[in-house]
Design an enzyme around this catalytic site. Structure first.
Site, mmCIF file in Angstrom:
data_model
loop_
_atom_site.group_PDB
_atom_site.id
_atom_site.type_symbol
_atom_site.label_atom_id
_atom_site.label_comp_id
_atom_site.label_asym_id
_atom_site.label_seq_id
_atom_site.Cartn_x
_atom_site.Cartn_y
_atom_site.Cartn_z
ATOM 1 N N ASP A 176 0.817 -1.223 0.000
ATOM 2 C CA ASP A 176 0.000 0.000 0.000
ATOM 3 C C ASP A 176 0.849 1.270 0.000
ATOM 4 O O ASP A 176 0.610 2.197 0.786
ATOM 5 C CB ASP A 176 -0.922 0.037 1.234
ATOM 6 C CG ASP A 176 -1.683 -1.249 1.456
ATOM 7 O OD1 ASP A 176 -2.021 -1.913 0.456
ATOM 8 O OD2 ASP A 176 -1.948 -1.593 2.626
ATOM 9 N N GLU A 208 -11.123 -0.580 -3.847
ATOM 10 C CA GLU A 208 -10.490 0.200 -2.781
ATOM 11 C C GLU A 208 -9.375 1.063 -3.361
ATOM 12 O O GLU A 208 -9.152 1.113 -4.570
ATOM 13 C CB GLU A 208 -9.916 -0.744 -1.722
ATOM 14 C CG GLU A 208 -8.857 -1.702 -2.241
ATOM 15 C CD GLU A 208 -8.454 -2.755 -1.222
ATOM 16 O OE1 GLU A 208 -9.090 -2.838 -0.153
ATOM 17 O OE2 GLU A 208 -7.500 -3.506 -1.506
#
Length: 460
Positions: free
Chosen positions: A191, A350
């Site tokens: 991420d 997401e």
């Protein structure tokens, strides 16, 4: 990480090798570390495996050689395209792969066929001299990559039997051209949020490798060249610094405004904010509560991204299952809940990330589940930071021929004073990663003349 050698030879091959008296049976202890490497001939000192006009050969290479010659003698070692424990493949700087065709070794573009993948895979064996290796053809067991009249072939040991063992042995050396290696930060991180702040590139990832993504700490890394990274250590630890969340430290983002840095993060499926006067912290929680609490609306309140537009207005984006955005107030730590917008984005899962190039806004996001090898990046464009958005398709997806699975959860940065862009993302760690064992890398992000984004070409 090194590609470790394990026996793959069949009983027939072992018998053939044992019958060839002048070749020692492999001890299966050799390895070639992944990354940029050069291979020097074991019996022709100063000569290196290289390509010229797409054909493999050996040639003298030194510090005085041209940049092109040194580049031609540098290859990126990857896990074998056709698989096989202890097997490797070699990619040139132009993206082509070393493979054999009609027993001659050359460079070719990866066709993705089973034949090509096997032709481009070599299994590492012990060499004839201490510290050297030999490279056995994956699909022609018993044939080895060797030099013959300075050309590269895959030959059986019966070819020039007197010198075959030495002709087919190579010393693995540091690369003539360092190149950019991937992953860019060693270890398990995911991420990644990349930003250019205060004259340096900064990277803020999730610390990975925990079951259930249960890590508590955020770290920061910085670089001036996207190659050499400085580890600044832990900048925020939920377990000791945040009262309302003790774990699930995920997917941070950062923004700079009014002389302070604002660090937005996921904590126990809430979104929080911490501030500092330095991009490397220490960061402190000014609210003592979540900025966006779990259960605020549908979906998970995770994966924040802060975007400051050219007019100075800042926006916060987030979401899993549902995509949200809201203008931030001038203090960067509050907003009007009545102004929260929900976006309808095709296939959205997401990690919404928005950037602006010229007058166009780009909404990038991740599709599928982070634990799936099909996790990938799609994008849309708009004329404002809040849309409406026009779907443009996929720009980053798995490439099983390279061993790349689940490449997504992206962020984008522009090099200062240029139109040069980069995309940071994670993928399953190569070769044995999964959805909780991921690694971070950075690649160029390129645009077509009409402003659409070209598919990202992964760098190994």
């Amino acid at each position: 990480m090194p590609v470790k050698l394990v026996a793959r030879a069949t009983t027939v091959l072992l018998g053939a090798l044992a019958a060839t008296a002048h070749i020692a049976q492999p001890a299966f202890a050799a390895d070639i570390p992944a990354g940029a490497r050069s291979l020097q001939s074991a019996n022709v000192p100063g000569s290196y495996l290289r390509h010229a006009d797409y054909l493999g050969s050996i040639a003298a290479v030194s510090a005085a050689s041209s940049a092109q010659a040194r580049s031609d003698a540098t290859l990126t070692v990857t896990p074998g395209l056709a698989g096989g424990t202890g097997c490797v493949s070699f990619q040139a700087a132009n993206g082509m792969w070393l493979r054999h065709r009609d027993y001659r070794v050359r460079l070719d573009t990866n066709a993705g066929t089973a034949t090509f993948l096997a032709d481009a895979t070599f299994c590492v064996r012990d060499g004839s001299a201490g510290g050297s290796v030999r490279l056995e053809s994956f699909n022609y067991p018993g044939r080895f990559l060797r030099h013959r009249d300075n050309q590269l072939w895959i030959d059986p040991p019966t070819t020039n039997a007197g010198t075959f063992a030495a002709d087919s042995s190579w010393r693995v050396t540091t690369p003539w051209v360092a190149g950019r290696r991937s992953p860019i930060i060693k270890g398990l991180y995911a991420d990644p949020n990349i930003a250019h702040l205060n004259g340096r590139y900064y990277l803020y990832p999730t610390t990975d490798g925990y079951n259930g993504w249960s890590g508590t700490r955020f770290k920061a890394f910085s670089s001036t060249d996207l190659v050499n990274w400085t580890d600044h250590g832990t900048i925020l630890d939920l377990a000791t610094q945040i009262d309302w969340a003790a774990d699930r430290a995920w997917a941070p983002t950062i923004a700079y405004r009014n002389g302070r840095y604002y660090f937005y993060f996921s904590g126990a499926t809430n979104i929080g904010v911490a501030t500092s006067v330095s991009p490397t912290g220490p960061f402190t929680d000014p609210l003592g509560r979540p900025l966006v609490p779990a259960g605020f609306r549908s979906g998970q309140m995770i994966d924040p991204h802060a975007f400051v537009d050219t007019d100075g207005q800042a926006y916060l984006y987030w979401g899993n299952g549902y995509a949200y955005a809201v203008p931030l107030n001038a203090d960067m730590i509050s907003y009007d809940a009545a102004k929260v917008r929900t976006f309808s984005l095709p296939n959205f899962r997401e990690a919404p990330f928005v950037f602006k190039r010229g007058s166009t806004y780009y909404m990038t996001y991740s599709v599928d589940d982070t634990g799936s090898e099909n996790y990938h990046v799609e994008y849309s464009t708009g004329t404002s930071p809040l849309g409406p958005w026009t779907h443009r398709g996929t720009i980053l997806a798995k490439n099983l021929s390279l061993g790349i699975k689940g490449p997504a959860h992206q962020s984008v940065v522009k090099a200062p004073d240029s139109d040069t862009w980069y995309i940071a993302y994670h993928r399953f760690a190569i070769p044995a990663g999964n959805g909780t064992n991921r690694e971070t890398t950075v690649d160029p992000l390129r645009f077509n003349a009409d402003g659409t984004i070209q598919p990202v070409v992964p760098t190994l």
